[in-house]
Design an enzyme around this catalytic site. Structure first.
Site, short mmCIF file in Angstrom:
data_model
loop_
_atom_site.label_atom_id
_atom_site.label_comp_id
_atom_site.label_asym_id
_atom_site.label_seq_id
_atom_site.Cartn_x
_atom_site.Cartn_y
_atom_site.Cartn_z
N TRP A 101 0.91 -1.26 0.08
CA TRP A 101 -0.02 0.09 0.05
C TRP A 101 0.86 1.27 0.15
O TRP A 101 0.47 2.30 -0.73
CB TRP A 101 -0.89 -0.07 1.23
N ASP A 171 -1.31 6.33 6.44
CA ASP A 171 -2.29 5.66 5.98
C ASP A 171 -2.76 4.48 7.00
O ASP A 171 -1.83 3.73 7.40
CB ASP A 171 -2.14 4.86 4.73
N LYS A 195 -11.86 -2.06 6.29
CA LYS A 195 -10.91 -2.86 7.01
C LYS A 195 -11.31 -2.95 8.34
O LYS A 195 -11.72 -4.16 8.82
CB LYS A 195 -9.50 -2.47 7.11
C1 LIG Z 1 -7.50 -1.62 1.54
C2 LIG Z 1 -6.34 -0.50 1.83
C3 LIG Z 1 -6.25 0.57 1.00
C4 LIG Z 1 -7.12 0.66 -0.45
O1 LIG Z 1 -8.27 0.89 -0.01
P1 LIG Z 1 -9.43 0.89 -1.28
O2 LIG Z 1 -10.71 1.67 -0.43
O3 LIG Z 1 -9.53 -0.39 -1.75
O4 LIG Z 1 -8.98 1.80 -2.26
C5 LIG Z 1 -5.30 1.53 1.05
N1 LIG Z 1 -4.45 1.25 2.08
C6 LIG Z 1 -4.28 0.14 2.91
C7 LIG Z 1 -3.70 0.32 4.08
C8 LIG Z 1 -5.33 -0.73 2.69
O5 LIG Z 1 -5.55 -1.79 3.56
#
Ligand SMILES: *Cc1c(COP(=O)(O)O)cnc(C)c1O
Length: 359
Positions: A101, A171, A195
């Site tokens: 990511w 993030d 998540k």
């Molecule tokens: C799933 C995830 C993303 C991306 O999310 P989307 O909503 O599918 O674009 C970004 N960063 C992390 C750490 C993730 O687990």
């Protein structure tokens, strides 16, 4: 119909009391005679939902007043671009790449400007967090970026990097609300809620207000943080139902005692699983002990056929979605807030049994 223990990385398991409350309010949300899906985002009822959700989130995380909260859409992947557009006015930012990511985030920033990787653990397939105590951060980098918990590779920053006075952007998608964080340490925290917090379709961004540009010539309205901040996330139709579910999850966490209690629960679950993995002769955890994620636990047997057999038999036993991410194989157990201790216990018992049968 029985519910399974769902170890999906995302969209992922949600707290059962939340799902039950949502079900009970499906046809008639609190006397409005309609579902939250059917009501205007300008209605008093929805205004109550979004304002309460933000207030509860602020309370849970201790978000200071000079930070703004946005409920956004477009995927957390869109934030890889919008964070750079909004928070790097000089189009320069530095990235720490510890997995899939953060790698995607830096690639997106490279499309838009000058993004530099200042540390990475790519040399060992992202099985650790590099030493970030003395990085070569550019003086004029607008921020330093991390993915604090790498969902695919299963590593986590347990101490934040030394940014040498630069703004930190994180993030937190797969660890959002899993433990207390000191929001003041960050310029921006962003997370896709699918998540650990809610259904797909909502992202939450928390940003220090002095970092938000007033004017962004040439940038579309929807991509400016200021647009959403000024309108309380109601510039256009927000993902109303998803925000409502997030709000219920915030209440659920508050009732259980907040983020300290979440952390205690999560440490207890992760310890049970990692301790077993460290003692197992068949299964091996893939991440350095000091950098292991509390949320996404990656492990392998070292034999693809054995991995497949394990995932298939586990699924039969009501332990779902244990297959590792397609990019790295093996297994991954995502044990987010809503995964009960009993679910991890059931997994460890099953693994132990499988190990004996396949010795
Ligand atoms: C799933 C995830 C993303 C991306 O999310 P989307 O909503 O599918 O674009 C970004 N960063 C992390 C750490 C993730 O687990």
């Amino acid at each position: 119909m029985a519910r399974v223990y769902n170890f999906s990385a995302g969209p992922a398991t949600l707290p059962e009391p939340v799902l039950k409350q949502a079900a009970s309010e499906m046809l008639d949300y609190q006397g409005t005679g309609m579902s939250v899906m059917e009501m205007s985002h300008r209605s008093a009822a929805f205004k109550g939902i979004i304002e309460t959700a933000e207030a509860d989130l602020r309370e849970l995380m201790g978000i200071p007043d000079n930070y703004k909260v946005m409920f956004l859409q477009g995927g957390d992947s869109l934030l890889f671009a919008t964070v750079f557009m909004n928070l790097a006015p000089n189009k320069k930012a530095d990235y720490i790449v510890t997995g899939n990511w953060s790698n995607k985030a830096v690639k997106e920033a490279e499309i838009l400007g000058d993004a530099k990787v200042v540390a990475t653990s790519k040399d060992k397939n992202f099985s650790y967090i590099p030493d970030c105590s003395d990085l070569d951060i550019r003086d004029d980098a607008s921020y330093v970026y991390i993915c604090q918990n790498e969902t695919v590779h299963g590593n986590q920053f347990h101490t934040l990097p030394n940014t040498k006075g630069h703004v930190l952007v994180a993030d937190q998608s797969s660890m959002f609300l899993s433990e207390p964080v000191d929001v003041k340490q960050y310029g921006c925290i962003h997370a896709g809620v699918q998540k650990n917090v809610g259904p797909a379709g909502v992202q939450i961004a928390i940003v220090r207000e002095d970092l938000v540009p007033e004017d962004m010539p040439g940038v579309p309205t929807m991509l400016r943080f200021k647009t959403h901040i000024d309108k309380g996330s109601l510039y256009n139709t927000p993902p109303c139902y998803g925000i409502y579910i997030c709000g219920l999850v915030f209440k659920w966490i508050k009732e259980l005692g907040g983020l300290e209690v979440m952390k205690e629960r999560n440490v207890k679950k992760a310890t049970l699983l990692y301790d077993y993995l460290d003692s197992s002769k068949l299964f091996k955890p893939t991440v350095d002990p000091k950098d292991r994620s509390l949320m996404n636990v990656d492990f392998v047997t070292g034999d693809d056929d054995m991995d497949k057999k394990f995932v298939a038999e586990a699924t039969e036993a009501g332990l779902s979605n244990l297959k590792g991410h397609r990019s790295i194989g093996g297994m991954r157990a995502s044990i987010y807030n809503a995964m009960p201790y009993e679910g991890v216990q059931a997994l460890v018992e099953f693994m132990d049994k499988f190990e004996k049968e396949n010795a």
